[in-house]
Every structure is written in C-alpha cells, then in structure tokens.
Design an enzyme around this catalytic site. Structure first.
Site, PDB file in Angstrom:
ATOM      1  N   LYS A 296       0.821  -1.214   0.000  1.00  0.00           N
ATOM      2  CA  LYS A 296       0.000   0.000   0.000  1.00  0.00           C
ATOM      3  C   LYS A 296       0.852   1.259   0.000  1.00  0.00           C
ATOM      4  CE  LYS A 296      -4.441  -1.492   1.703  1.00  0.00           C
ATOM      5  NZ  LYS A 296      -5.524  -1.264   2.678  1.00  0.00           N
TER       6      LYS A 296
ATOM      7  N   LYS B 280      -4.959 -10.615  -6.892  1.00  0.00           N
ATOM      8  CA  LYS B 280      -6.126 -10.715  -6.025  1.00  0.00           C
ATOM      9  C   LYS B 280      -7.231  -9.775  -6.509  1.00  0.00           C
ATOM     10  CE  LYS B 280      -5.751  -8.452  -2.095  1.00  0.00           C
ATOM     11  NZ  LYS B 280      -5.329  -8.015  -0.754  1.00  0.00           N
TER      12      LYS B 280
ATOM     13  N   LYS C 152     -10.483  -3.876  -4.273  1.00  0.00           N
ATOM     14  CA  LYS C 152     -11.296  -2.665  -4.384  1.00  0.00           C
ATOM     15  C   LYS C 152     -10.602  -1.614  -5.226  1.00  0.00           C
ATOM     16  CE  LYS C 152     -13.130  -3.193   0.317  1.00  0.00           C
ATOM     17  NZ  LYS C 152     -12.860  -2.870   1.725  1.00  0.00           N
TER      18      LYS C 152
HETATM   19  P1  TYM Z   1     -10.710  -5.432   3.798  1.00  0.00           P
HETATM   20  O1  TYM Z   1     -11.681  -4.339   4.103  1.00  0.00           O
HETATM   21  O2  TYM Z   1      -9.662  -5.188   2.795  1.00  0.00           O
HETATM   22  O3  TYM Z   1     -11.490  -6.719   3.340  1.00  0.00           O
HETATM   23  C1  TYM Z   1     -12.597  -7.225   4.072  1.00  0.00           C
HETATM   24  C2  TYM Z   1     -12.551  -8.735   4.103  1.00  0.00           C
HETATM   25  O4  TYM Z   1     -12.576  -9.251   2.763  1.00  0.00           O
HETATM   26  C3  TYM Z   1     -11.506 -10.168   2.589  1.00  0.00           C
HETATM   27  N1  TYM Z   1     -11.048 -10.106   1.188  1.00  0.00           N
HETATM   28  C4  TYM Z   1     -10.956 -11.159   0.375  1.00  0.00           C
HETATM   29  N2  TYM Z   1     -11.235 -12.471   0.563  1.00  0.00           N
HETATM   30  C5  TYM Z   1     -11.033 -13.298  -0.482  1.00  0.00           C
HETATM   31  N3  TYM Z   1     -10.584 -12.887  -1.700  1.00  0.00           N
HETATM   32  C6  TYM Z   1     -10.293 -11.579  -1.928  1.00  0.00           C
HETATM   33  N4  TYM Z   1      -9.868 -11.177  -3.128  1.00  0.00           N
HETATM   34  C7  TYM Z   1     -10.472 -10.652  -0.854  1.00  0.00           C
HETATM   35  N5  TYM Z   1     -10.280  -9.316  -0.733  1.00  0.00           N
HETATM   36  C8  TYM Z   1     -10.635  -8.998   0.527  1.00  0.00           C
HETATM   37  C9  TYM Z   1     -10.437  -9.708   3.561  1.00  0.00           C
HETATM   38  O5  TYM Z   1      -9.537 -10.758   3.866  1.00  0.00           O
HETATM   39  C10 TYM Z   1     -11.266  -9.292   4.744  1.00  0.00           C
HETATM   40  O6  TYM Z   1     -11.605 -10.418   5.540  1.00  0.00           O
HETATM   41  N6  TYM Z   1      -7.531  -5.337   7.688  1.00  0.00           N
HETATM   42  C11 TYM Z   1      -8.873  -5.769   7.247  1.00  0.00           C
HETATM   43  C12 TYM Z   1      -9.981  -5.123   8.032  1.00  0.00           C
HETATM   44  C13 TYM Z   1      -9.900  -5.290   9.509  1.00  0.00           C
HETATM   45  C14 TYM Z   1     -10.116  -6.481  10.242  1.00  0.00           C
HETATM   46  C15 TYM Z   1      -9.968  -6.135  11.618  1.00  0.00           C
HETATM   47  C16 TYM Z   1     -10.447  -7.788   9.877  1.00  0.00           C
HETATM   48  C17 TYM Z   1      -9.603  -4.305  10.418  1.00  0.00           C
HETATM   49  N7  TYM Z   1      -9.660  -4.806  11.674  1.00  0.00           N
HETATM   50  C18 TYM Z   1     -10.122  -7.073  12.628  1.00  0.00           C
HETATM   51  C19 TYM Z   1     -10.592  -8.729  10.906  1.00  0.00           C
HETATM   52  C20 TYM Z   1     -10.431  -8.378  12.253  1.00  0.00           C
HETATM   53  C21 TYM Z   1      -9.029  -5.363   5.786  1.00  0.00           C
HETATM   54  O7  TYM Z   1      -8.357  -4.502   5.284  1.00  0.00           O
HETATM   55  O8  TYM Z   1     -10.063  -5.970   5.168  1.00  0.00           O
END
Ligand code: TYM
Length: 342
Positions: free
Chosen positions: A111, A203, A206
């Site tokens: 990032k 992957k 977004k």
């Molecule tokens: P974020 O907002 O990027 O994504 C949300 C969730 O979607 C999953 N994900 C995917 N799973 C499968 N294939 C993909 N291509 C894909 N892209 C995204 C992510 O693994 C996530 O589960 N750091 C986290 C947010 C967060 C969090 C937490 C999660 C903040 N605090 C505490 C769990 C517990 C994030 O950026 O997710």
C-alpha cells in the site's frame, strides 16, 4: 467463551472477494458464536478519504452486512470510531509491537508503494489497530480472507508478548495466567482468495483500476453477465478433477467462485462441468451469480436509501460494544499499573 470478531473497511467497491472471503462467512457463524462485526472507519483514514464519501461508504458496508443476513439484534454491528477502546488499546499495542514486526508486513509495503517516506504513520501501525479491534473484545475467532493471514499472526504475537511482559501483574490482578486469547483466524472454503477476473495472478481488489477485474456487490445483472463473459480463461475445457486445476489459475478461480456461491466443493462442481467448454460454464456462472447477488444488491439499495435506520443500527451496536470494550480497558489499565477512577 467463544467470540467472533471481524471488520471490513469502508473504502468503496465491496466485491465478490469481500463477500465470499468474509461477509458470507460472517452469516454462517451466527448460530455457533457470539459475533461482533465492525465497519473499520478508523482504518479507512490511513489513506486519504473524502469525508462525505466516507460517510456514504460506512452506511454501504453496514447495509451489505445486513443484506447478506447478519442479524444486528442477536449480534453486534457497529462502526469502529464510536467505541474509543479501539484507539486506546491500539496505543498500548503500539508500545508492545516491535518496529521489526511491522517492518515485515507485506500489506504495508504494497500500500505504501515506492514513496514510503510519504505514507501515513497510521498506515504503518495499521496492524496494531487491527489487533486492538480483535483483542478489545478478547475475541477467539476471526473470519477473514487469506490476505489477512499475516496480520492475524501479528495479532497473536502481540497478545502473546503482552501476556508474557505483564504475566506477574495479570496474575496479581486476578486474571490467571494470560489475559488476551491467541485469536484463531478462520480462513476457510473454496474462496479464501478470490482472484481478479482479468488476471489470475492478482487478487480481486477494491482498488484495481479495471472494473472488469471484479464483481461489485452493487452490480446489476447486465454488469455481472458482461464481466463473467469477459473473464480471462485458457483454451482447454474444464477438468473433471480438482488436480486438473493446477497451473490453471483463471479456471481455478472461476470454479472456486461457483463452488462458494453454490455452497458446494470444487470437486463436486467439476464432477458436473468437467469436459465442458468455458462458454457453457460461464453461462451457468452468470445465472448463479445473478440469482445469488441480485437480491443482495437490491436490499442494499433499499437499506442505504433509509440512512436513519442504518445509523440507528450502528449507534445501538456501538452502545453494546462499548460495554465490552470499556471492561477490557479497565482491566488493561490495572494490568499496566495506570491509576483510574473506581
Ligand atoms: P478489507 O476491508 O480489505 O477486506 C474485508 C474482508 O474481505 C476479505 N477479502 C478477500 N477475501 C477473499 N478474496 C479476496 N480477493 C479478498 N479481498 C478482501 C479480507 O480478507 C477481509 O476479511 N484489515 C482488514 C480489516 C480489519 C479487520 C480487523 C479484519 C480491520 N480490523 C479485525 C478482521 C479483524 C481489511 O483490510 O479488510
């Protein structure tokens, strides 16, 4: 007790990866666990956000949780910034985690890109806030996609170091041998890493500039059909067994998506479509995707149109989350040796 926590960033373009890797799986855990699902707005501001868009996106992620079947009465749905314990515990964890641990985080490197001097400090300490999200509820299980695996390992390292560094005080304050659980990531199912529809090595994300790389939860039937038809594939028919997907990332991805959407195993999907051309399989995948995602998209639209309802769900959830987080912060302050009102 067994408690689930997970979070999703309100940074736009919720897609099939977020749904299959995370949100769909949140729903299935509700009968077995006490669940806390959070819109992590404080994580979102680690990169620039336009305030009015951020507001809209917080409501949109909340609407997605509800439209997919998360029950905000039996469980807790809220946005992170309404519960101050997340930020407070993140500070404590900034003082527990080591520079070397955070320097190894691959998501920060991706990032921040080349211009690391210009990345926000928040982007660097992002994983400490994530650990705080989970541990302020002393959650034991965390459903996430595979891309969060390294952050989950860091969360366990932080819990373990806190438990070790303060072992004596933890015992003296009557909490026994350890205070924080080593939270277990739940990274499961055929869609733990959904790939871009344009490039099986990337992957689904977004931030991919090509909208054809992903299916958004807000896409209508025509957009879904176009994106699936244009999805990259190789020239061979589908294999009949899972081993035949090795070295065929695009085929593997589409079969995984089909399996996750239909609640079947990949092997089972291949027993039906093995030997078929992609044109046939893609038609079935369009029908399945439209049937599955159509109602979610329209329910999201209906919910977002009534912002007051969404906001009331978030306030109610935050009030219930705060009770739990405040208790943890009282315990942590006692363990650290801080003085507080009694
Ligand atoms: P974020 O907002 O990027 O994504 C949300 C969730 O979607 C999953 N994900 C995917 N799973 C499968 N294939 C993909 N291509 C894909 N892209 C995204 C992510 O693994 C996530 O589960 N750091 C986290 C947010 C967060 C969090 C937490 C999660 C903040 N605090 C505490 C769990 C517990 C994030 O950026 O997710």
């Amino acid at each position: 007790g067994q408690r689930v926590f997970s979070g999703v960033q309100p940074t736009g373009n919720l897609h099939l990866g977020n749904y299959l890797g995370a949100i769909q799986r949140f729903v299935g855990l509700q009968d077995q666990y006490e669940c806390i699902y959070c819109v992590v707005d404080m994580h979102a501001i680690t990169v620039p956000q336009k305030p009015q868009e951020l507001t809209r996106q917080i409501r949109e992620v909340t609407a997605a949780f509800l439209a997919c079947g998360v029950d905000p009465r039996r469980h807790i749905v809220f946005n992170q910034s309404q519960v101050s314990g997340h930020a407070e515990l993140a500070w404590v964890f900034n003082c527990v985690a080591r520079m070397g641990w955070l320097n190894r985080m691959t998501q920060f490197k991706e990032k921040a890109g080349k211009d690391r001097e210009n990345a926000s400090v928040g982007l660097f300490t992002y994983p400490d806030l994530m650990a705080a999200d989970i541990l302020v509820y002393r959650a034991t299980h965390v459903p996430v996609g595979e891309d969060q695996k390294q952050h989950m390992e860091l969360t366990r390292d932080i819990a373990q170091k806190f438990n070790n560094d303060f072992a004596e005080s933890i015992a003296r304050n009557g909490f026994g041998e350890t205070y924080f659980p080593l939270a277990e990531p739940l990274i499961q199912g055929p869609a733990r890493r959904v790939m871009s529809l344009r490039d099986g090595a990337k992957k689904m994300s977004k931030s991919d500039p090509s909208d054809y790389s992903r299916i958004n939860l807000s896409d209508g039937p025509d957009a879904i059909a176009q994106k699936v038809r244009k999805a990259k594939t190789d020239a061979e028919p589908l294999p009949s067994e899972e081993a035949g997907l090795a070295n065929r990332p695009e085929a593997d991805n589409l079969v995984g998506i089909y399996a996750a959407l239909s609640g079947r195993a990949k092997a089972d999907v291949l027993s039906e479509f093995g030997g078929s051309q992609f044109s046939i399989f893609k038609t079935a995948l369009v029908d399945l995707s439209v049937a599955h995602l159509g109602p979610i998209g329209s329910e999201m639209q209906r919910l977002v149109a009534d912002g007051h309802y969404i906001d009331s769900v978030l306030v109610d959830g935050a009030n219930r989350a705060r009770v739990l987080a405040d208790q943890t912060m009282r315990d942590v302050k006692d363990i650290l040796g801080f003085i507080r009102a009694r």
